[in-house]
Design a protein around this motif. Structure first.
Motif, mmCIF file in Angstrom:
data_model
loop_
_atom_site.group_PDB
_atom_site.id
_atom_site.type_symbol
_atom_site.label_atom_id
_atom_site.label_comp_id
_atom_site.label_asym_id
_atom_site.label_seq_id
_atom_site.Cartn_x
_atom_site.Cartn_y
_atom_site.Cartn_z
ATOM 1 N N VAL A 42 0.834 -1.207 0.000
ATOM 2 C CA VAL A 42 0.000 0.000 0.000
ATOM 3 C C VAL A 42 0.867 1.255 0.000
ATOM 4 C CG1 VAL A 42 -1.628 1.366 1.354
ATOM 5 C CG2 VAL A 42 -1.983 -1.094 1.098
ATOM 6 N N VAL A 43 1.859 1.290 0.897
ATOM 7 C CA VAL A 43 2.710 2.480 1.018
ATOM 8 C C VAL A 43 3.515 2.708 -0.254
ATOM 9 C CG1 VAL A 43 4.637 3.519 2.267
ATOM 10 C CG2 VAL A 43 2.833 2.325 3.525
ATOM 11 N N SER A 44 4.172 1.660 -0.741
ATOM 12 C CA SER A 44 4.988 1.826 -1.951
ATOM 13 C C SER A 44 4.120 2.149 -3.164
ATOM 14 C CB SER A 44 5.826 0.572 -2.211
ATOM 15 O OG SER A 44 4.996 -0.549 -2.426
ATOM 16 N N GLY A 45 2.903 1.574 -3.213
ATOM 17 C CA GLY A 45 2.001 1.872 -4.319
ATOM 18 C C GLY A 45 1.566 3.319 -4.329
ATOM 19 N N LEU A 46 1.254 3.857 -3.153
ATOM 20 C CA LEU A 46 0.864 5.265 -3.061
ATOM 21 C C LEU A 46 2.021 6.179 -3.472
ATOM 22 C CD1 LEU A 46 -1.144 5.224 0.297
ATOM 23 C CD2 LEU A 46 -2.069 5.541 -2.011
ATOM 24 N N LEU A 47 3.206 5.808 -3.057
ATOM 25 C CA LEU A 47 4.377 6.616 -3.408
ATOM 26 C C LEU A 47 4.618 6.602 -4.923
ATOM 27 C CD1 LEU A 47 6.785 5.566 -0.519
ATOM 28 C CD2 LEU A 47 5.964 7.890 -0.966
ATOM 29 N N ALA A 55 10.029 9.909 -5.121
ATOM 30 C CA ALA A 55 8.986 9.012 -4.618
ATOM 31 C C ALA A 55 9.292 7.564 -4.984
ATOM 32 C CB ALA A 55 7.623 9.420 -5.174
ATOM 33 N N GLY A 56 9.832 7.357 -6.185
ATOM 34 C CA GLY A 56 10.203 6.005 -6.613
ATOM 35 C C GLY A 56 11.321 5.424 -5.760
ATOM 36 N N ILE A 57 12.291 6.274 -5.405
ATOM 37 C CA ILE A 57 13.393 5.820 -4.549
ATOM 38 C C ILE A 57 12.877 5.443 -3.169
ATOM 39 C CG2 ILE A 57 15.501 6.543 -3.362
ATOM 40 C CD1 ILE A 57 15.933 5.976 -6.296
ATOM 41 N N VAL A 58 12.017 6.284 -2.617
ATOM 42 C CA VAL A 58 11.453 6.011 -1.289
ATOM 43 C C VAL A 58 10.622 4.729 -1.319
ATOM 44 C CG1 VAL A 58 9.907 6.848 0.521
ATOM 45 C CG2 VAL A 58 11.438 8.446 -0.638
ATOM 46 N N ALA A 59 9.873 4.508 -2.385
ATOM 47 C CA ALA A 59 9.078 3.285 -2.516
ATOM 48 C C ALA A 59 9.976 2.051 -2.536
ATOM 49 C CB ALA A 59 8.234 3.341 -3.794
ATOM 50 N N ALA A 60 11.093 2.150 -3.253
ATOM 51 C CA ALA A 60 12.042 1.030 -3.297
ATOM 52 C C ALA A 60 12.631 0.761 -1.911
ATOM 53 C CB ALA A 60 13.157 1.330 -4.295
ATOM 54 N N ILE A 61 12.924 1.820 -1.170
ATOM 55 C CA ILE A 61 13.457 1.667 0.188
ATOM 56 C C ILE A 61 12.428 1.006 1.095
ATOM 57 C CG2 ILE A 61 14.210 2.926 2.248
ATOM 58 C CD1 ILE A 61 15.463 5.000 0.347
ATOM 59 N N VAL A 62 11.166 1.407 0.947
ATOM 60 C CA VAL A 62 10.092 0.802 1.745
ATOM 61 C C VAL A 62 10.012 -0.700 1.486
ATOM 62 C CG1 VAL A 62 7.578 0.671 2.026
ATOM 63 C CG2 VAL A 62 8.721 2.900 1.963
#
Length: 236
Positions: A42-47, A55-62
């Motif tokens: 959910v979190v990575s999808g929203l990002l 946002a893509g980098i943060v999603a990958a980190i998540v």
């Protein structure tokens, strides 16, 4: 950690113990996977929907953090059940694994890059690295070593049993592929929605497989299991 001496890896024994632990602790393993990967998804999808490079980098980190947390959870579960019963709750196991998250992330990133490059360009080097680094993550969780030190530790443990470790990894991969293929074949005629659901179910069901196999191999190779014990009964 027990005083059991290290033992040679036998592919059949590793797979049998891994799936015995899986079957006897199905609720904890699937529940843990849902808890982690639904939140992560959910979190990575929203990002990613928000768009943008950051946002893509943060999603990958998540996603990396989620995978690290779950890997640590499974390693601790295997450690717990190898004395004949599971004494810790799901929350206890997640808490016990939390100090290793940073090391697991570092190891996971470097492992993914190195093995990926090896597979893309020459295949064989990638397979060799995947084999010799197979038990790095459990070593981080159990021994408290760094993500960098885990590469050398895993190499030292696997050396001498590389073919057996490779065989266990191949069997695990085949099982994961078969489960995904069967669910996809069942869902495909129904429609796109069913296919997406099948992919999610497949991911949750197969999430524990490699972590269980790698953990069992680590405890055998390091002598970290409990002598005479295999998989244990779930917490009642």
């Amino acid at each position: 950690m027990s005083n059991q001496t290290a033992q040679r890896i036998r592919v059949g024994d590793v797979i049998n113990e891994a799936f015995s632990i899986y079957g006897q602790n199905l609720g904890a393993l699937i529940g843990g996977a849902l808890l982690v990967f639904v939140v992560v998804g959910v979190v990575s999808g929203l990002l990613e929907d928000a768009g943008g490079f950051l946002a893509g980098i943060v999603a990958a980190i998540v996603r990396l953090v989620g995978f690290a947390i779950y890997t640590g959870f499974v390693v601790r579960l295997v450690q717990d059940v190898r004395d004949g019963r599971r004494d810790q709750s799901v929350g206890d196991l997640f808490s016990a694994a939390s100090p290793a998250i940073l090391g697991l992330i570092v190891f996971g990133v470097l492992y993914g890059v190195a093995v990926g490059i090896g597979l893309v360009f020459l295949i064989v080097p990638g397979l060799i690295l995947a084999t010799f680094w197979a038990v790095g993550a459990p070593a981080i969780v159990v021994e408290g070593i760094s993500g960098l030190d885990a590469f050398g530790r895993s190499w030292g443990l696997v050396k001498g049993d590389a073919w057996s470790v490779f065989g266990a990894l191949v069997v695990a991969l085949v099982i994961v592929i078969v489960v995904g293929g069967v669910l996809s074949a069942i869902a495909h005629p129904i429609g796109l929605g069913a296919t997406l659901i099948a992919a999610i179910v497949s991911s949750v069901l197969t999430a524990p497989v490699f972590a269980l196999v790698n953990s069992v191999m680590y405890y055998d190779l390091s002598g970290g299991g409990v002598e005479g014990q295999g998989a244990a009964a779930p917490l009642s």
